[in-house]
Scaffold this motif. Structure first.
Motif, PDB file in Angstrom:
ATOM      1  N   PHE A 451     -80.027 -12.721 -73.281  1.00 16.27           N
ATOM      2  CA  PHE A 451     -78.994 -13.682 -72.889  1.00 16.27           C
ATOM      3  C   PHE A 451     -79.613 -14.932 -72.252  1.00 16.27           C
ATOM      4  O   PHE A 451     -79.046 -16.019 -72.336  1.00 16.27           O
ATOM      5  N   GLU A 452     -80.775 -14.770 -71.619  1.00 15.30           N
ATOM      6  CA  GLU A 452     -81.501 -15.948 -71.126  1.00 15.30           C
ATOM      7  C   GLU A 452     -82.046 -16.758 -72.302  1.00 15.30           C
ATOM      8  O   GLU A 452     -82.064 -18.003 -72.260  1.00 15.30           O
ATOM      9  N   VAL A 453     -82.485 -16.058 -73.344  1.00 20.90           N
ATOM     10  CA  VAL A 453     -82.905 -16.740 -74.577  1.00 20.90           C
ATOM     11  C   VAL A 453     -81.739 -17.535 -75.141  1.00 20.90           C
ATOM     12  O   VAL A 453     -81.888 -18.684 -75.570  1.00 20.90           O
ATOM     13  N   ASN A 454     -80.566 -16.925 -75.119  1.00 18.48           N
ATOM     14  CA  ASN A 454     -79.370 -17.597 -75.635  1.00 18.48           C
ATOM     15  C   ASN A 454     -79.078 -18.872 -74.844  1.00 18.48           C
ATOM     16  O   ASN A 454     -78.721 -19.907 -75.419  1.00 18.48           O
ATOM     17  N   ASP A 455     -79.217 -18.814 -73.511  1.00 22.77           N
ATOM     18  CA  ASP A 455     -78.970 -20.002 -72.679  1.00 22.77           C
ATOM     19  C   ASP A 455     -79.940 -21.127 -73.026  1.00 22.77           C
ATOM     20  O   ASP A 455     -79.563 -22.304 -73.084  1.00 22.77           O
ATOM     21  N   LEU A 456     -81.194 -20.768 -73.259  1.00 24.25           N
ATOM     22  CA  LEU A 456     -82.180 -21.799 -73.634  1.00 24.25           C
ATOM     23  C   LEU A 456     -81.863 -22.376 -75.011  1.00 24.25           C
ATOM     24  O   LEU A 456     -81.987 -23.590 -75.226  1.00 24.25           O
ATOM     25  N   MET A 457     -81.467 -21.518 -75.938  1.00 21.11           N
ATOM     26  CA  MET A 457     -81.078 -22.010 -77.261  1.00 21.11           C
ATOM     27  C   MET A 457     -79.869 -22.934 -77.156  1.00 21.11           C
ATOM     28  O   MET A 457     -79.775 -23.948 -77.859  1.00 21.11           O
ATOM     29  N   SER A 458     -78.943 -22.591 -76.258  1.00 15.91           N
ATOM     30  CA  SER A 458     -77.774 -23.453 -76.042  1.00 15.91           C
ATOM     31  C   SER A 458     -78.186 -24.812 -75.512  1.00 15.91           C
ATOM     32  O   SER A 458     -77.617 -25.843 -75.887  1.00 15.91           O
ATOM     33  N   SER A 459     -79.184 -24.822 -74.626  1.00 15.67           N
ATOM     34  CA  SER A 459     -79.654 -26.100 -74.080  1.00 15.67           C
ATOM     35  C   SER A 459     -80.312 -26.967 -75.150  1.00 15.67           C
ATOM     36  O   SER A 459     -80.421 -28.181 -74.995  1.00 15.67           O
ATOM     37  N   LYS A 460     -80.732 -26.332 -76.250  1.00 18.28           N
ATOM     38  CA  LYS A 460     -81.307 -27.061 -77.378  1.00 18.28           C
ATOM     39  C   LYS A 460     -80.247 -27.419 -78.427  1.00 18.28           C
ATOM     40  O   LYS A 460     -80.569 -27.934 -79.492  1.00 18.28           O
ATOM     41  N   GLY A 461     -78.973 -27.089 -78.117  1.00 18.97           N
ATOM     42  CA  GLY A 461     -77.871 -27.451 -79.009  1.00 18.97           C
ATOM     43  C   GLY A 461     -77.409 -26.370 -79.953  1.00 18.97           C
ATOM     44  O   GLY A 461     -76.463 -26.576 -80.714  1.00 18.97           O
ATOM     45  N   TRP A 462     -78.041 -25.170 -79.924  1.00 19.71           N
ATOM     46  CA  TRP A 462     -77.647 -24.084 -80.816  1.00 19.71           C
ATOM     47  C   TRP A 462     -76.499 -23.293 -80.216  1.00 19.71           C
ATOM     48  O   TRP A 462     -76.466 -23.050 -79.008  1.00 19.71           O
ATOM     49  N   HIS A 463     -75.567 -22.864 -81.043  1.00 18.58           N
ATOM     50  CA  HIS A 463     -74.420 -22.087 -80.574  1.00 18.58           C
ATOM     51  C   HIS A 463     -74.412 -20.758 -81.317  1.00 18.58           C
ATOM     52  O   HIS A 463     -73.902 -20.648 -82.435  1.00 18.58           O
ATOM     53  N   LEU A 510     -75.197 -18.816 -68.611  1.00 14.72           N
ATOM     54  CA  LEU A 510     -74.230 -17.726 -68.496  1.00 14.72           C
ATOM     55  C   LEU A 510     -74.874 -16.348 -68.620  1.00 14.72           C
ATOM     56  O   LEU A 510     -74.167 -15.349 -68.674  1.00 14.72           O
ATOM     57  N   ALA A 511     -76.217 -16.296 -68.665  1.00 17.32           N
ATOM     58  CA  ALA A 511     -76.900 -15.011 -68.815  1.00 17.32           C
ATOM     59  C   ALA A 511     -76.524 -14.012 -67.723  1.00 17.32           C
ATOM     60  O   ALA A 511     -76.283 -12.835 -68.023  1.00 17.32           O
ATOM     61  N   PRO A 512     -76.445 -14.429 -66.443  1.00 19.16           N
ATOM     62  CA  PRO A 512     -76.060 -13.444 -65.415  1.00 19.16           C
ATOM     63  C   PRO A 512     -74.682 -12.846 -65.649  1.00 19.16           C
ATOM     64  O   PRO A 512     -74.454 -11.660 -65.394  1.00 19.16           O
ATOM     65  N   ILE A 513     -73.748 -13.657 -66.141  1.00 18.50           N
ATOM     66  CA  ILE A 513     -72.389 -13.161 -66.367  1.00 18.50           C
ATOM     67  C   ILE A 513     -72.361 -12.208 -67.557  1.00 18.50           C
ATOM     68  O   ILE A 513     -71.771 -11.135 -67.506  1.00 18.50           O
ATOM     69  N   TYR A 514     -73.042 -12.594 -68.659  1.00 18.48           N
ATOM     70  CA  TYR A 514     -73.106 -11.706 -69.820  1.00 18.48           C
ATOM     71  C   TYR A 514     -73.780 -10.387 -69.442  1.00 18.48           C
ATOM     72  O   TYR A 514     -73.324  -9.310 -69.811  1.00 18.48           O
ATOM     73  N   GLY A 515     -74.868 -10.497 -68.702  1.00 17.94           N
ATOM     74  CA  GLY A 515     -75.600  -9.295 -68.299  1.00 17.94           C
ATOM     75  C   GLY A 515     -74.777  -8.405 -67.400  1.00 17.94           C
ATOM     76  O   GLY A 515     -74.733  -7.182 -67.579  1.00 17.94           O
ATOM     77  N   ALA A 516     -74.083  -9.006 -66.429  1.00 16.75           N
ATOM     78  CA  ALA A 516     -73.268  -8.237 -65.495  1.00 16.75           C
ATOM     79  C   ALA A 516     -72.113  -7.554 -66.226  1.00 16.75           C
ATOM     80  O   ALA A 516     -71.791  -6.392 -65.973  1.00 16.75           O
ATOM     81  N   ALA A 517     -71.498  -8.280 -67.155  1.00 15.44           N
ATOM     82  CA  ALA A 517     -70.379  -7.703 -67.912  1.00 15.44           C
ATOM     83  C   ALA A 517     -70.853  -6.514 -68.737  1.00 15.44           C
ATOM     84  O   ALA A 517     -70.145  -5.507 -68.869  1.00 15.44           O
ATOM     85  N   GLY A 518     -72.054  -6.613 -69.302  1.00 14.58           N
ATOM     86  CA  GLY A 518     -72.587  -5.520 -70.101  1.00 14.58           C
ATOM     87  C   GLY A 518     -72.910  -4.291 -69.270  1.00 14.58           C
ATOM     88  O   GLY A 518     -72.788  -3.162 -69.740  1.00 14.58           O
ATOM     89  N   ARG A 519     -73.316  -4.523 -68.010  1.00 11.98           N
ATOM     90  CA  ARG A 519     -73.690  -3.399 -67.147  1.00 11.98           C
ATOM     91  C   ARG A 519     -72.514  -2.856 -66.343  1.00 11.98           C
ATOM     92  O   ARG A 519     -72.591  -1.771 -65.785  1.00 11.98           O
ATOM     93  N   MET A 520     -71.429  -3.619 -66.251  1.00 16.30           N
ATOM     94  CA  MET A 520     -70.306  -3.229 -65.409  1.00 16.30           C
ATOM     95  C   MET A 520     -69.640  -1.976 -65.978  1.00 16.30           C
ATOM     96  O   MET A 520     -69.105  -1.995 -67.081  1.00 16.30           O
TER      97      MET A 520
END
Length: 538
Positions: A451-463, A510-520
């Motif tokens: 999910f941190e990878v996803n955030d970095l990809m988002s910062s590069k414009g990828w969705h 949003l990695a912390p939120i995705y991660g927390a939701a997955g572990r909740m």
């Protein structure tokens, strides 16, 4: 001795009580036993459906929430998460209009709309799925379907005696789609038929409704249940809620396909429908449709195949020589199919098709009203009025591309999909989830936070799309990606390396939120978070 005396006294008192109140005991005992039996049955049912772990967690959270102040604290924490998800949205809404302008703006609204459109994200080439038409050569296709939609924007197939043109177009879109999906072969029990809908969700919901009512007529089932694998689309959850159908969710197998044995074990006298996908949205993997068809036939239940993504790819991929397993009406036991024309069919958004093996099943989709003071009324889909312009746009898209056009499009996106798979395999920290059959490639990691990878990809414009079970991402390949596949793989490798070297969420990610939701563990709380988020967004 004192203990013995006490026990003797207790036994004597008890015998005296039962002797005195024996008639009352004889009356109440069966009632009490029945109450206990039902109570234990309810607990056992919950445990069997949700598992011991989930049941214990839900019970524990229920008791925790009874403590004074805990609910207030949890609500405050949930609101923090919702505010984080909605960050920036509230300020954007500040200037939004809440009333009609005193005087009409006339043609100036077009300039205002152009200005607003410029604020949209630069999606060209960067989105997973979303927009399926791509490349400068498709600007003409955009223009063509826009002109078709505009030409028929005033039409409504509800008035079939007035707008015969769009009624004609809908019939041909359905027939051409059915021909792609086994409709050329004579279906047992009648001719393959269907209708156009507003999208994949409505197609699935209608198929579920039709299956429920058909099975009620055929078997007298009054407490319907359907069985879906974990990978099945969330539209089935909607249908279950809308139509009061009990949903049984079963795990996928080690290949991330629907587990046929698990589905077989879940079938009972109330089962109306089992489900397969070709492919499943999360991982792009085709379920074992042939085995599911055999299962459906042996138990006399319906089988719906979700072809929303695959309907305009798999038939052409097979013609191109790809090893595509059976997935359509050629499989005995398949009773309905959903397929989106607005995805790889390259039609305007809001166009899908639901198909049935025969008219006997489809008739249960319709709503006919005979006692309305407004006259006799019958409607085939959830919507009464439907946009004829979209139907015309879908017909125009299919007719303009033809088989050759779809074959060429499929060749390009399948090649890009394979290139992305190979590129991901070349990044040691990542692995491809399962063995994708089509144009969706899911990938995960045991080394870095995906999910941190996803955030970095988002910062590069990828969705990209974030998934769970397992935590992963996927890209749904479209014609938009043909020219940027190398850029995608380069940015992905750089993002993985950056997360590996500097683990920890990026600011605003949003990695912390995705991660927390997955572990909740309390999934009810996650559900409440999603509802609160949507409630504040709409």
């Amino acid at each position: 001795m004192e203990i013995f005396s006490l026990l003797t006294h207790f036994r004597t008192s008890t015998n005296s009580f039962f002797s005195q109140y024996e008639p009352l005991v004889l009356i109440l005992a069966p009632i009490f036993s029945l109450f206990i039996a039902r109570f234990l049955h309810s607990i056992l049912t919950v445990v069997l459906e949700n598992g011991i772990k989930s049941t214990l967690i839900a019970s524990f959270m229920y008791m925790i929430k009874l403590i004074p102040g805990v609910n207030r604290y949890l609500d405050a924490e949930k609101q923090k998460v919702v505010d984080k998800l909605q960050s920036g949205n509230k300020s954007k809404r500040d200037g939004w209009r809440t009333e009609l302008p005193a005087s009409g703006l006339g043609s100036r609204v077009i300039e205002m709309m152009k200005e607003e459109k410029r604020k949209d994200v630069a999606w060209q080439g960067k989105c997973s799925g979303t927009v399926y038409i791509g490349g400068t050569e498709f600007e003409g296709h955009f223009s063509l379907i826009n002109e078709a939609c505009s030409m028929f924007a005033h039409t409504n197939p509800l008035h079939l005696d007035v707008f015969q043109s769009v009624v004609h177009y809908e019939a041909e879109v359905v027939a051409m789609t059915a021909a792609l999906l086994g409709g050329k072969e004579k279906a047992s029990g009648g001719q393959i038929c269907g209708n156009m809908t507003s999208g994949g969700t409505e197609s699935i919901v209608l198929a579920v409704k039709s299956s429920r009512d058909y099975m009620k007529t055929k078997k007298g089932i009054k407490n319907p249940e359907m069985i879906i694998p974990l990978s099945a689309h969330s539209a089935y959850d909607k249908a279950a809620q809308y139509f009061n159908i009990k949903l049984r969710r079963v795990p996928v197998n080690s290949e991330f396909q629907a587990d046929v044995r698990a589905i077989r074990r879940s079938i009972n006298k109330n089962t109306i429908l089992i489900v397969g996908s070709a492919p499943g949205y999360p991982h792009g993997i085709i379920d074992p449709i042939t085995e599911l068809g055999q299962l459906a036939m042996s138990f006399g239940v319906c089988l719906h195949v979700d072809l929303c993504l695959g309907g305009f790819v798999l038939p052409f991929a097979r013609k191109l020589g790809y090893p595509i397993p059976p997935f359509d009406f050629s499989v005995q036991g398949v009773t309905s199919i959903s397929v989106d024309v607005h995805k790889y069919g390259l039609a305007p958004k809001g166009t899908s098709v639901v198909l049935y093996r025969n008219h006997e099943i489809r008739k249960h989709q319709f709503v006919a009203v005979t006692e309305w003071s407004g006259g006799l009324y019958v409607s085939p889909t959830i919507a009464g009025s439907r946009p004829g312009g979209l139907i015309a746009g879908a017909w125009a898209a299919m007719m303009s591309l033809g088989e050759e056009g779809y074959l060429e499009n499929t060749r390009q996106i399948m090649e890009v999909s394979k290139k992305i798979q190979e590129g991901i395999k070349g990044i040691p920290e990542l692995f491809v989830v399962g063995r994708p059959d089509m144009t969706i490639v899911a990938f995960a990691s045991n080394i870095v936070d995906i999910f941190e990878v996803n955030d970095l990809m988002s910062s590069k414009g990828w969705h990209l799309n974030a998934l769970q079970r397992p935590n992963s991402l996927h890209i749904c390949v479209t014609l938009q990606h043909v020219s940027v596949v190398d850029d995608f793989l380069k940015d992905l490798q750089e993002s993985v390396q950056k997360v590996k070297e500097n683990p920890g969420p990026i600011s605003g990610g949003l990695a912390p939120i995705y991660g927390a939701a997955g572990r909740m563990p309390d999934r009810v709380m996650v559900q409440e978070l999603l509802v609160n988020f949507m409630d504040g967004t709409c």
